[in-house]
Design an enzyme around this catalytic site. Sequence first.
Site, PDB file in Angstrom:
ATOM      1  N   CYS A 156       1.955   3.347  -2.245  1.00 41.74           N
ATOM      2  CA  CYS A 156       2.353   4.757  -2.234  1.00 41.74           C
ATOM      3  C   CYS A 156       3.882   4.926  -2.181  1.00 41.74           C
ATOM      4  CB  CYS A 156       1.639   5.474  -1.090  1.00 41.74           C
ATOM      5  SG  CYS A 156       1.552   7.264  -1.276  1.00 41.74           S
ATOM      6  N   HIS A 160      -4.483   3.633  -0.757  1.00 42.05           N
ATOM      7  CA  HIS A 160      -4.612   3.359   0.666  1.00 42.05           C
ATOM      8  C   HIS A 160      -6.059   2.900   0.884  1.00 42.05           C
ATOM      9  CE1 HIS A 160      -0.788   5.368   1.608  1.00 42.05           C
ATOM     10  NE2 HIS A 160      -1.172   6.359   0.831  1.00 42.05           N
TER      11      HIS A 160
END
Length: 240
Positions: free
Chosen positions: A94, A191
């Site tokens: 991310c 994630h």
Amino acid sequence: MALSTLRIVWLYPDLLSTYGDRGNLLVLAHRARARGIDVEPMQIRSDQHIPHTADIYLIGGGEDGPQAVAADRLLQDGALSRAAEAGKPILAICAGYQLLGASFYANGRAYEGLNILDLRSDRGPSRAVGEIAGEAAPQLGIGPITGFENHGGRTHLGEAVQPLARVTAGVGNDGATEGAWAGHVIGTYMHGPGLARNPKLADLLLAWAVGVNPAQLPPLDDTWPERLRHERFAALSASQ
């Protein structure tokens, strides 16, 4: 396998560690130890120098302010760029993924990235939140990928990188592709943590670190990871 001790660096947990990303360190350590490899986990805070002698480098996600601070400190330190040049495996998630490119957007403006991967990131029209899945690049041999995304950015890939996967659910980079890779560097919006959901991706990083083909790693009992993967893919199918 060549390594007797695997040194895994978890970078800047005080700045970049959201949505279970530290789990990637735990997964790698577990899968290495299960194969008889000693592991030395190293958590390097943003006020510490990054070691040059590690075997795998991990970066997690974070919010705009910490991301901007992390970029500045990583640029000043320089060790992560040198690790990439040396062919060390790097997994960035991310905000950490965005840091690897030429530029990223935070706090209302563009910031300089590390230029490790040929990409740039900016803001998208909406926030991408929820399950993400895709068909990974066949060259990597890791099969379908699954994770959780929560980001406002969009990432644009250059010619010197390849997408980690083609999106089948979720947004990823731009609704068509997810993540990027070049050499032994992988960036992704997954994630979850991503390596708990994608054990073949974990083993790919381990294989790169010890200098073998993933097929040469002793097999592990992945009954529980596979149940998790089946559950997440089944939930996506039911929602479509």
